[in-house]
Write an enzyme that holds these catalytic residues in place. Structure first.
Site, short mmCIF file in Angstrom:
data_model
loop_
_atom_site.label_atom_id
_atom_site.label_comp_id
_atom_site.label_asym_id
_atom_site.label_seq_id
_atom_site.Cartn_x
_atom_site.Cartn_y
_atom_site.Cartn_z
N PRO A 2 -14.56 -3.72 21.50
CA PRO A 2 -14.62 -3.29 23.12
C PRO A 2 -15.44 -4.07 23.76
O PRO A 2 -16.44 -5.20 23.16
CB PRO A 2 -15.46 -2.08 22.26
CG PRO A 2 -15.42 -1.00 21.57
CD PRO A 2 -14.41 -3.21 20.50
N GLU A 3 -16.15 -4.03 25.03
CA GLU A 3 -16.74 -5.27 25.99
C GLU A 3 -17.54 -4.42 26.67
O GLU A 3 -17.91 -3.48 26.39
CB GLU A 3 -15.34 -5.57 26.80
CG GLU A 3 -13.97 -6.24 26.04
CD GLU A 3 -13.31 -7.27 26.91
OE1 GLU A 3 -14.15 -8.41 27.60
OE2 GLU A 3 -12.31 -7.91 26.47
N LYS A 51 -22.93 -5.94 24.20
CA LYS A 51 -22.44 -5.27 23.93
C LYS A 51 -23.13 -4.42 22.68
O LYS A 51 -22.71 -3.81 21.75
CB LYS A 51 -21.72 -5.73 22.62
CG LYS A 51 -20.45 -7.15 23.92
CD LYS A 51 -18.94 -6.73 23.36
CE LYS A 51 -18.93 -8.44 23.39
NZ LYS A 51 -17.92 -8.78 22.79
N ARG A 238 -7.12 -14.10 18.65
CA ARG A 238 -6.73 -13.23 19.70
C ARG A 238 -6.24 -13.94 20.60
O ARG A 238 -6.59 -15.22 20.92
CB ARG A 238 -8.12 -12.76 19.95
CG ARG A 238 -9.15 -12.02 19.16
CD ARG A 238 -10.45 -11.04 19.90
NE ARG A 238 -11.74 -11.64 19.18
CZ ARG A 238 -12.51 -11.47 19.88
NH1 ARG A 238 -12.25 -10.93 20.93
NH2 ARG A 238 -13.89 -12.14 19.90
#
Ligand SMILES: [Zn+2]
Length: 250
Positions: A2-3, A51, A238
């Site tokens: 999640p960002e 975050k 990624r």
């Protein structure tokens, strides 16, 4: 992972559900804090920092981070959970809701004046009221040889960007993600663009990616096939996505 915008929205949801309310239950399922019970205490506020999420309750702060799999849900007092109970790391109850943090990467209880140990290392917060593009740019420039696509993930430079937005910010700036910081034209404009993209995503969801996750699909600007590549950045497997025509390699 999640960002910043996801964490921002989670904090907003939790703040709306808990702020000003007195906890009727507090169950922290992390051995070190299992005996901490904040029942009877009033939740002052829930705020995002990059975050990270900070729930401030009197003298204490519950610090959590979603990491890879984490998520916060808010349920009615008797509502059935949509995740298995064994994944719950923390449950905060008021008279009418239960806020449950599942599979959180970090769950810890700090004194409020120790928050700096958890979030003091962060660079300017892209979604913070005190966002400072010049300071974020200065921090990025500390390592001029570092590829921009990697430096944007480093939360000590600026806080809130993950894998999705690093691809998007580079695309919008027409910069190949492997370009060294020192060779990025108008770096502060890029930093400011990152701020605008995240702000847009946080305040006007849903937001749609231009290049992220669109491997081999046409570039929305020029029609060339979107490429992807692993920058070998130690952040795991990624990929970063880019348009090979709009964002020529350095
Ligand atoms: Zn293109």
């Amino acid at each position: 992972m999640p960002e910043g915008d996801v964490v921002f929205l989670a904090a907003k949801r939790l703040h709306r559900a808990l702020a000003g309310k007195t906890l009727t239950g507090c169950d922290i399922r992390v051995p070190r804090y299992a005996t901490v019970d904040l029942s009877g205490h009033r939740v002052d506020e829930v705020v995002p920092r990059g975050k990270h999420l900070l729930a401030r309750i009197g003298e204490l702060t519950i610090h959590t981070h979603l990491k890879m799999e984490g998520v916060w849900h808010v349920y009615g007092a008797d509502e059935r959970w949509r995740r298995p109970a064994h994944q719950a790391r923390i449950i905060l109850r008021t008279e009418d809701v239960a806020a449950v943090g599942f599979s959180l990467g970090i769950t810890e209880v700090l004194r409020r004046d120790e928050e700096v140990t958890a979030v003091g290392h962060l660079g300017p917060d892209l979604l913070g009221a005190d966002w400072d593009a010049a300071e974020a740019t200065r921090r990025l420039c500390r390592e001029p040889h570092s590829p921009i696509g990697i430096a944007l993930l480093d939360q000590t430079n600026l806080a809130g960007i993950g894998n999705i937005y690093r691809s998007e910010v580079c695309f919008l700036s027409r910069v190949h993600p492997a370009t060294p910081i020192g060779a990025v034209p108008e770096l502060e404009a890029l930093t400011d663009r990152a701020h605008r993209v995240l702000t847009q995503a946080a305040h006007h969801p849903p937001w749609r990616a231009h290049v992220y996750g669109r491997y081999r699909m046409p570039c929305p600007r020029c029609g060339a096939n979107i490429a992807r590549e692993n920058l070998g950045d130690g952040y795991g497997d990624r990929s970063v996505y880019y348009c090979p025509r709009c964002q020529p390699p350095p």
